[in-house]
Design a protein around this motif. Structure first.
Motif, mmCIF file in Angstrom:
data_model
loop_
_atom_site.group_PDB
_atom_site.id
_atom_site.type_symbol
_atom_site.label_atom_id
_atom_site.label_comp_id
_atom_site.label_asym_id
_atom_site.label_seq_id
_atom_site.Cartn_x
_atom_site.Cartn_y
_atom_site.Cartn_z
ATOM 1 N N ALA A 7 0.817 -1.221 0.000
ATOM 2 C CA ALA A 7 0.000 0.000 0.000
ATOM 3 C C ALA A 7 0.852 1.274 0.000
ATOM 4 O O ALA A 7 0.321 2.372 -0.091
ATOM 5 C CB ALA A 7 -0.997 0.025 1.159
ATOM 6 N N PHE A 8 2.181 1.125 0.109
ATOM 7 C CA PHE A 8 3.107 2.259 0.025
ATOM 8 C C PHE A 8 4.144 2.010 -1.073
ATOM 9 O O PHE A 8 5.223 2.603 -1.052
ATOM 10 C CB PHE A 8 3.830 2.455 1.361
ATOM 11 N N GLU A 9 3.836 1.139 -2.023
ATOM 12 C CA GLU A 9 4.827 0.662 -2.980
ATOM 13 C C GLU A 9 5.554 1.786 -3.722
ATOM 14 O O GLU A 9 6.743 1.659 -4.011
ATOM 15 C CB GLU A 9 4.171 -0.262 -4.018
ATOM 16 N N ASN A 10 4.869 2.865 -4.017
ATOM 17 C CA ASN A 10 5.484 3.934 -4.805
ATOM 18 C C ASN A 10 5.916 5.125 -3.955
ATOM 19 O O ASN A 10 6.298 6.171 -4.482
ATOM 20 C CB ASN A 10 4.504 4.404 -5.888
ATOM 21 N N ARG A 11 5.876 4.938 -2.628
ATOM 22 C CA ARG A 11 6.221 6.049 -1.737
ATOM 23 C C ARG A 11 7.426 5.767 -0.849
ATOM 24 O O ARG A 11 7.938 6.678 -0.195
ATOM 25 C CB ARG A 11 5.017 6.397 -0.848
ATOM 26 N N VAL A 12 7.870 4.524 -0.801
ATOM 27 C CA VAL A 12 8.971 4.133 0.085
ATOM 28 C C VAL A 12 9.973 3.308 -0.704
ATOM 29 O O VAL A 12 9.584 2.476 -1.526
ATOM 30 C CB VAL A 12 8.433 3.306 1.282
ATOM 31 N N SER A 13 11.252 3.537 -0.455
ATOM 32 C CA SER A 13 12.306 2.715 -1.059
ATOM 33 C C SER A 13 13.030 1.946 0.043
ATOM 34 O O SER A 13 12.940 2.287 1.226
ATOM 35 C CB SER A 13 13.309 3.588 -1.809
ATOM 36 N N TYR A 14 13.782 0.919 -0.361
ATOM 37 C CA TYR A 14 14.523 0.146 0.625
ATOM 38 C C TYR A 14 15.552 1.029 1.332
ATOM 39 O O TYR A 14 15.732 0.938 2.555
ATOM 40 C CB TYR A 14 15.211 -1.040 -0.053
ATOM 41 N N ALA A 15 16.200 1.891 0.576
ATOM 42 C CA ALA A 15 17.175 2.799 1.185
ATOM 43 C C ALA A 15 16.512 3.709 2.218
ATOM 44 O O ALA A 15 17.121 4.039 3.241
ATOM 45 C CB ALA A 15 17.856 3.633 0.099
ATOM 46 N N ASP A 16 15.264 4.102 1.956
ATOM 47 C CA ASP A 16 14.535 4.927 2.927
ATOM 48 C C ASP A 16 14.416 4.217 4.272
ATOM 49 O O ASP A 16 14.535 4.843 5.328
ATOM 50 C CB ASP A 16 13.131 5.241 2.426
ATOM 51 N N THR A 17 14.158 2.906 4.232
ATOM 52 C CA THR A 17 13.944 2.183 5.488
ATOM 53 C C THR A 17 15.244 2.063 6.285
ATOM 54 O O THR A 17 15.218 2.106 7.518
ATOM 55 C CB THR A 17 13.343 0.788 5.233
ATOM 56 N N ILE A 18 16.361 1.908 5.597
ATOM 57 C CA ILE A 18 17.646 1.851 6.293
ATOM 58 C C ILE A 18 17.983 3.225 6.876
ATOM 59 O O ILE A 18 18.460 3.340 8.018
ATOM 60 C CB ILE A 18 18.753 1.360 5.352
ATOM 61 N N SER A 19 17.718 4.279 6.114
ATOM 62 C CA SER A 19 17.964 5.636 6.623
ATOM 63 C C SER A 19 17.110 5.921 7.849
ATOM 64 O O SER A 19 17.578 6.540 8.816
ATOM 65 C CB SER A 19 17.669 6.665 5.530
ATOM 66 N N ALA A 20 15.852 5.472 7.811
ATOM 67 C CA ALA A 20 14.972 5.677 8.964
ATOM 68 C C ALA A 20 15.530 4.976 10.194
ATOM 69 O O ALA A 20 15.486 5.521 11.309
ATOM 70 C CB ALA A 20 13.569 5.175 8.649
ATOM 71 N N PHE A 21 16.055 3.778 10.009
ATOM 72 C CA PHE A 21 16.629 3.021 11.122
ATOM 73 C C PHE A 21 17.777 3.789 11.771
ATOM 74 O O PHE A 21 17.901 3.833 12.999
ATOM 75 C CB PHE A 21 17.103 1.667 10.604
#
Length: 272
Positions: A234-248
């Protein structure tokens, strides 16, 4: 495996991702219809690009107990483990075969489910006993307001718990919410881990940081895990894998704590 030999920032263990193809049978009440395939080949290429060496797949509720694709992926790739959505009538022989194929637990995905199944029923008590006997864990995704009772019943059954997505607290009640407090108290009792995952599903980035800071203070890195939630349903076009690592890195600024959470803790829980 020697944890002391791991590089400071890697490997990361991604403890939350989903795989599927569009030709798989969706549940009649599936909450989301994926726009594209999320194949094991694609996922492994994403891991390799970002230096992630191991991963734990989370059974996707939109496919019910069709766990076949995840299990086959684990058979082929030793770097993968998975949870399953288990019908309570599954027998021990079948569960033992699944364990040999890389299954490490069952997932109870009850968020937005109007009525939770009766965990005190004979069928669920039998299933939970088998989970404990296999040294698996119960991977829980439930609405925050219902978590205190869900946790209480699962603890009574004697199983290890892994709580999804910070426990999904809501911003209105904040860190004092009964569900979030129940998560912290369960961690204190020594048989529960919490995933720092899918912060993009929380009300705000600042709230995700607050939750992570409180979890780190209360639980320590020995009881926390990191997950990307790829491919971001449901967020496929709004989040990237790199975004999740940066958030961490924003949630857990200390690199030594991140190394513990996304390396040693996850490897011990899922791969030892």
């Amino acid at each position: 495996m020697s944890f002391s030999s791991l590089p400071l920032e890697a490997p990361l263990v991604d403890t939350h991702a989903h795989l599927y193809t569009l030709d798989m049978p969706l549940n009649a009440n599936a909450w989301h219809k994926p726009p594209r395939d999320a194949t094991v080949e694609h996922y492994l290429s994403v891991l390799d690009t970002h230096g992630v060496q191991f991963a734990v797949l989370a059974a996707a509720s939109i496919y019910g107990d069709y766990n076949d694709y995840h299990i086959r992926a684990c058979r082929r790739h030793a770097r993968l483990r998975t949870t399953i959505i288990a019908h309570p009538q599954l027998d021990m022989y079948t569960l033992e075969r699944m364990k040999a194929d890389g299954v490490v637990g069952i997932r109870l995905q009850w968020r937005n489910v109007e009525e939770r199944p009766d965990l005190t029923s004979v069928e669920y008590q039998r299933l939970l006993r088998r989970v404990a006997d296999l040294n698996w864990h119960v991977h829980v995704h439930d609405d925050s307001h219902r978590l205190p009772e869900t946790i209480r019943l699962l603890e009574q059954a004697g199983v290890r718990l892994v709580i999804d997505h910070f426990g999904r607290p809501n911003e209105q009640h904040g860190l004092a919410a009964p569900g979030f407090q129940a998560v912290l108290q369960s961690v204190d009792r020594g048989n529960t881990w919490v995933k720092l995952s899918a912060g993009f599903r929380l009300p705000s980035e600042n709230f995700a940081r607050e939750c992570a800071a409180e979890l780190l203070k209360s639980a320590g890195p020995e009881r926390l895990l990191w997950g990307s939630d790829w491919p971001f349903a449901a967020f496929e076009n709004r989040v990237s894998y790199a975004d999740t690592i940066s958030a961490f890195t924003r949630w857990i600024p200390d690199k030594h704590a991140r190394r513990k959470i996304a390396g040693e803790t996850a490897l011990k829980l899922y791969f030892s």
